[in-house]
Design an enzyme around this catalytic site. Structure first.
Site, PDB file in Angstrom:
ATOM      1  N   ASP A 166       0.985  -1.235   0.169  1.00  0.00           N
ATOM      2  CA  ASP A 166       0.439   0.289  -0.045  1.00  0.00           C
ATOM      3  C   ASP A 166       0.743   1.191  -0.075  1.00  0.00           C
ATOM      4  O   ASP A 166       1.938   1.327   1.273  1.00  0.00           O
ATOM      5  CB  ASP A 166      -1.445   0.376   1.389  1.00  0.00           C
ATOM      6  N   SER A 167       0.158   2.198  -0.670  1.00  0.00           N
ATOM      7  CA  SER A 167       1.151   3.623  -0.768  1.00  0.00           C
ATOM      8  C   SER A 167       3.156   3.577  -1.510  1.00  0.00           C
ATOM      9  O   SER A 167       2.737   3.482  -2.658  1.00  0.00           O
ATOM     10  CB  SER A 167       1.496   4.002   0.585  1.00  0.00           C
ATOM     11  N   ALA A 168       3.662   3.606  -0.257  1.00  0.00           N
ATOM     12  CA  ALA A 168       4.949   3.619  -1.362  1.00  0.00           C
ATOM     13  C   ALA A 168       4.950   2.273  -1.351  1.00  0.00           C
ATOM     14  O   ALA A 168       5.684   1.827  -1.852  1.00  0.00           O
ATOM     15  CB  ALA A 168       5.790   4.259   0.204  1.00  0.00           C
TER      16      ALA A 168
END
Length: 328
Positions: A166-168
């Site tokens: 998720d995200s980075a």
């Protein structure tokens, strides 16, 4: 496996308390947003405070008894095994978010476990090194080493592995896949990217700090500070950290999920377009009204659980197709 449970300790940990009637009974994004906006602004916290806040998630969202936790804190690969009862031999290699500077297997333990439970697989959440103490390419190097370790030391077949993050961590899924391809290694069955950060230069329209945002989870100034902490004087468009600018040809099937109003929605959309144009079978899901990595709040938000179940469905299909293509 669908799960609906209340948890204790969330309020004291600085997170919304799912045991407080309204959040559990209504399970709506409006109630969640109301509580998230009460948290201290990210710009008011030091890096150490941000890390500590994230770490308390494992108190707010503890594991349930049906998942066994095994911590690996020595050796070339560090992280956590999450082993649901009756899990298959397939493995989710989970790469947590946090802008490459915060987060850990502990902060994302509940999310990785919820995905493993829904999919009926095992999960290994990697404890990769964080910036600024360990800038680029430390996280990428650690992810590649972890994948090699799963194959060589844990005897997991590549076709039984799914990379997710998720995200980075969603961006790291993609750069890891590219690095594996460049190294000539057999690729995993699929990649799952949740609200992925794919352009650390933050140059896309949705990431413009002047653009109104209804998502309280991403502060534009903090996001840019994280990018510079990770890259130092290096180009923020280096394809080894910003996969939007990478050659994506030959990657396995991808599922990309993103909230419609979040700052990284264009990161996800443009990534899905680039991957599709490169011939990668790509499924893009834009969820309206949600927030960055809404899956995190699955225990108090119906759409969070629904998104996790979509991840599980995608994984089942990808693993089945890989088994049919490579029965050996």
């Amino acid at each position: 496996m669908s799960r609906r449970s209340s948890t204790t300790g969330a309020a004291s940990a600085g997170w919304p308390d799912p045991a407080s009637g309204s959040a559990v009974s209504e399970r709506t994004i409006a109630k969640l947003l109301e509580r998230l906006r009460r948290l201290p602004p990210q710009t008011s916290l030091t890096l150490g405070q941000l890390r500590a806040q994230y770490e308390r998630a494992h108190v707010a969202f503890p594991l349930e008894g049906e998942v066994t936790l095994q911590v690996l804190d020595t050796g070339p690969v560090r992280g956590e095994w999450l082993l649901p009862a009756g899990a298959s031999d397939a493995v989710v290699l989970y790469l947590h978010g946090g802008g490459y500077v915060i987060g850990s297997p502990r902060s994302h333990r509940h999310l990785a476990a919820d995905i493993a439970l829904a999919a009926g697989t095992r999960a290994f959440t990697l404890d990769y090194r964080l910036a600024p103490e360990h800038p680029f390419p430390a996280a990428l190097d650690d992810a590649v080493v972890a994948y090699r370790w799963l194959i060589a030391s844990q005897r997991v077949k590549p076709g039984r592995i799914v990379l997710a993050g998720d995200s980075a961590g969603g961006g790291l899924v993609l750069t890891t896949l590219v690095a594996l391809r460049e190294a000539g290694l057999p690729l995993p069955a699929a990649g799952v990217c949740i609200s992925p950060w794919t352009d650390l230069s933050c140059s896309l329209p949705a990431c413009d700090p002047q653009r109104p945002s209804h998502d309280p989870l991403i502060d534009h100034a903090v996001l840019r500070a994280m990018a510079h902490a990770t890259m130092g004087r290096r180009s923020l468009r280096d394809p080894r950290v910003s996969p939007l600018f990478a050659d994506l040809r030959g990657l396995p099937p991808l599922l990309v999920q993103v909230a419609g109003g979040e700052a990284l929605v264009d990161d996800a959309r443009q990534l899905a377009l680039a991957a599709s144009e490169a011939g990668v079978h790509t499924t893009l899901e834009v969820w309206p009204r949600m927030i960055h990595v809404w899956h995190w709040y699955a225990r108090m938000l119906d759409e969070g659980q629904q998104a996790i179940e979509r991840v599980a469905q995608f994984m089942h299909g990808a693993l089945r197709q890989r088994a049919e293509a490579d029965p050996a």
